[in-house]
Scaffold this motif. Structure first.
Motif, PDB file in Angstrom:
ATOM      1  N   GLY A 176      12.286 -22.490 102.979  1.00  0.00           N
ATOM      2  CA  GLY A 176      12.315 -21.565 103.961  1.00  0.00           C
ATOM      3  C   GLY A 176      13.995 -21.822 104.332  1.00  0.00           C
ATOM      4  O   GLY A 176      14.259 -20.271 104.616  1.00  0.00           O
ATOM      5  N   ALA A 177      14.790 -23.291 103.506  1.00  0.00           N
ATOM      6  CA  ALA A 177      16.473 -22.436 104.080  1.00  0.00           C
ATOM      7  C   ALA A 177      17.005 -22.247 103.260  1.00  0.00           C
ATOM      8  O   ALA A 177      18.237 -21.204 103.781  1.00  0.00           O
ATOM      9  CB  ALA A 177      16.740 -24.378 103.822  1.00  0.00           C
ATOM     10  N   ALA A 178      15.826 -21.579 102.055  1.00  0.00           N
ATOM     11  CA  ALA A 178      16.708 -20.769 100.968  1.00  0.00           C
ATOM     12  C   ALA A 178      16.768 -19.355 100.994  1.00  0.00           C
ATOM     13  O   ALA A 178      17.642 -18.692 100.899  1.00  0.00           O
ATOM     14  CB  ALA A 178      15.975 -21.098  99.624  1.00  0.00           C
ATOM     15  N   LEU A 179      15.252 -18.616 102.061  1.00  0.00           N
ATOM     16  CA  LEU A 179      15.132 -17.129 101.992  1.00  0.00           C
ATOM     17  C   LEU A 179      16.084 -17.240 103.328  1.00  0.00           C
ATOM     18  O   LEU A 179      15.653 -15.764 103.440  1.00  0.00           O
ATOM     19  CB  LEU A 179      13.426 -17.417 102.085  1.00  0.00           C
ATOM     20  CG  LEU A 179      12.827 -17.181 101.259  1.00  0.00           C
ATOM     21  CD1 LEU A 179      11.719 -18.429 101.475  1.00  0.00           C
ATOM     22  CD2 LEU A 179      12.885 -16.287 100.418  1.00  0.00           C
ATOM     23  N   GLY A 180      16.245 -18.262 103.855  1.00  0.00           N
ATOM     24  CA  GLY A 180      16.799 -18.006 105.717  1.00  0.00           C
ATOM     25  C   GLY A 180      18.334 -16.927 105.460  1.00  0.00           C
ATOM     26  O   GLY A 180      18.290 -15.716 105.539  1.00  0.00           O
ATOM     27  N   PRO A 181      19.361 -17.169 104.586  1.00  0.00           N
ATOM     28  CA  PRO A 181      20.205 -16.842 103.730  1.00  0.00           C
ATOM     29  C   PRO A 181      19.948 -14.760 103.140  1.00  0.00           C
ATOM     30  O   PRO A 181      20.816 -13.990 103.742  1.00  0.00           O
ATOM     31  CB  PRO A 181      20.703 -17.325 102.857  1.00  0.00           C
ATOM     32  CG  PRO A 181      20.784 -18.625 103.215  1.00  0.00           C
ATOM     33  CD  PRO A 181      19.255 -18.663 103.550  1.00  0.00           C
ATOM     34  N   LEU A 182      18.427 -15.368 102.418  1.00  0.00           N
ATOM     35  CA  LEU A 182      18.301 -13.443 101.896  1.00  0.00           C
ATOM     36  C   LEU A 182      18.050 -12.960 103.103  1.00  0.00           C
ATOM     37  O   LEU A 182      18.289 -11.567 102.693  1.00  0.00           O
ATOM     38  CB  LEU A 182      17.052 -14.936 101.116  1.00  0.00           C
ATOM     39  CG  LEU A 182      16.946 -13.450  99.792  1.00  0.00           C
ATOM     40  CD1 LEU A 182      18.201 -12.541  99.094  1.00  0.00           C
ATOM     41  CD2 LEU A 182      15.634 -13.446  98.979  1.00  0.00           C
ATOM     42  N   LEU A 183      17.075 -13.433 103.741  1.00  0.00           N
ATOM     43  CA  LEU A 183      16.636 -12.598 104.824  1.00  0.00           C
ATOM     44  C   LEU A 183      17.362 -11.994 105.502  1.00  0.00           C
ATOM     45  O   LEU A 183      17.583 -10.744 106.322  1.00  0.00           O
ATOM     46  CB  LEU A 183      15.930 -13.123 105.345  1.00  0.00           C
ATOM     47  CG  LEU A 183      13.746 -13.436 104.802  1.00  0.00           C
ATOM     48  CD1 LEU A 183      13.438 -13.870 105.854  1.00  0.00           C
ATOM     49  CD2 LEU A 183      13.632 -11.513 104.349  1.00  0.00           C
ATOM     50  N   ALA A 184      18.532 -12.865 105.897  1.00  0.00           N
ATOM     51  CA  ALA A 184      20.262 -13.116 106.609  1.00  0.00           C
ATOM     52  C   ALA A 184      20.714 -11.195 106.303  1.00  0.00           C
ATOM     53  O   ALA A 184      20.988  -9.932 107.244  1.00  0.00           O
ATOM     54  CB  ALA A 184      20.717 -13.835 107.159  1.00  0.00           C
TER      55      ALA A 184
END
Length: 401
Positions: A150-158
């Motif tokens: 989830g922490a990895a997906l945050g920047p990607l989705l941002a």
């Protein structure tokens, strides 16, 4: 209400582990949006690096302050649906952040998200160990890998959503919070059934101290684990919050490009997390902790001095190596103090967030007075503290004896 022991289930309950891991993914994905949108907020509101550090400090401290108390209370009086209630705080925080007009409202928003995290982590760690069937390292890794993913997906989705469409698009993540609430209610139903069948005999067995470990040795081991968490999360705070700025300043990478590089580091961290727990179950958690933190040092020492391609390669290797430690640290600590899973998980998750917040504020303050490149040269020394893991007791050996 009777306290539930983490060993009540006869076998590993994988559907619950996967559900709590998915909930952790959603929770930490929403949280990781905060540092991912720092470049946007900095440009829109004209924040200094010190103000960025204060935002992270408020978020991390509210994430950490309550956790030991929530965990201690849950050890005595488990509340199956507290996880869903905590996620409601996160929902309010996300909506507030999406429409925040300035610094004060942003601090309130990240504080609410932090309070939600304080409720989530201790009790969800208890659920993971309750569903472990004795494979506590594996269960903690499955739970933890959800958070790292989830922490990895945050920047990607941002990069895909928030950067192109602006601050208000953060409100889209409210739908994620609603999905997490639904999942946590279902997990709460299972947890409540486990509490009904809890017995005093199981609780007493869980509270049996380890043979050959005095209180003094236990305190010393917990102090060593605290120092290791400090070294790990001060370094990760620098990477998570300032790696994008480092890439943009040193290599003129675009905002979106820097977010993808941060995603690569965080995705590698998620993969590393899944490895550490099962290896610790098989070969001993002490050696996983030692190899993870100290083993990352050669790569961290090189990172500030290489070209862009090698910077990304080293960041991925560092993520893989250094992130395998935390699951082993949490399970090692709960083995030192059986019967206090919630409190110990709360303490170490609290340390993780609190030290990360202090580290972010410190490195932001230092970056304003020196440079982004300077703080990366300084932070590379932190994994060298992993050498102290050699002084941890050999718990597995004592149990076998």
């Amino acid at each position: 209400m009777k306290s539930a022991s983490p060993s009540l289930t006869a076998g590993t309950v994988y559907p619950i582990l996967l559900a709590i891991s998915l909930s952790h993914l959603l929770n930490d994905m929403m949280q990781s949006v905060i540092p991912a949108v720092y470049p946007l907020l900095k440009e829109k509101f004209g924040f200094t690096f010190a103000q960025i550090g204060v935002i992270t400090l408020v978020f991390q401290l509210t994430s950490s302050i309550l956790q030991p108390f929530v965990g201690r209370y849950a050890d005595r009086r488990p509340r199956p649906y507290s996880l869903a209630v905590g996620m409601c705080f996160t929902l309010v925080g996300l909506l507030s952040l999406a429409f925040a007009p300035g610094f004060g409202t942003i601090l309130f928003a990240v504080g609410m998200i932090g309070w939600g995290s304080s409720v989530f982590h201790p009790e969800s760690s208890r659920v993971a160990q309750l569903a472990s069937g004795g494979q506590k390292g594996l269960a903690q890794s499955i739970f933890q890998v959800g958070g790292n993913a989830g922490a990895a997906l945050g920047p990607l989705l941002a990069a895909l959503i928030v950067i192109p469409f602006g601050q208000v698009s953060i409100g889209c993540f409210a739908l994620t919070a609603l999905l997490a609430i639904f999942l946590l209610v279902r997990i709460g139903n299972w947890f409540r059934r486990q509490l009904v069948v809890a017995t005093d005999r199981a609780s007493a067995a869980a509270a049996t101290p380890l043979p050959g470990l005095s209180r003094r040795k236990v305190r010393k081991a917990l102090l060593i684990l605290t120092l290791l968490v400090f070294s790990k999360y001060f370094y990760i705070a620098c990477m998570t919050n300032y790696f994008t700025f480092f890439l943009m300043e040193k290599f003129s990478v675009t905002v979106s490009g820097a977010q993808y590089c941060l995603f690569a580091f965080l995705a590698a961290s998620a993969a590393g997390t899944l490895i550490g727990g099962p290896i610790g179950d098989r070969y001993g958690r002490k050696y996983v902790i030692w190899g993870s933190i100290l083993g990352a040092a050669p790569f961290t020492l090189l990172l500030p001095y290489v070209s862009l391609p090698w910077t990304i390669v080293l960041a991925v290797i560092i993520g893989l190596v250094i992130s395998s430690a935390f699951s082993a640290i949490v399970v090692f600590a709960t083995d030192l103090m059986p019967g206090k899973v919630g409190m110990i998980a709360g303490v170490f998750f609290g340390l993780m967030f609190g030290l990360g917040g202090i580290g972010s504020a410190f490195f932001g303050w230092l970056a304003d007075r020196t440079s982004i490149e300077f703080i990366f040269r300084i932070s590379t020394l932190l994994p060298l503290l992993g050498v102290v893991a050699g002084f941890l007791p050999n718990i597995a050996t004592k149990r076998m004896g």
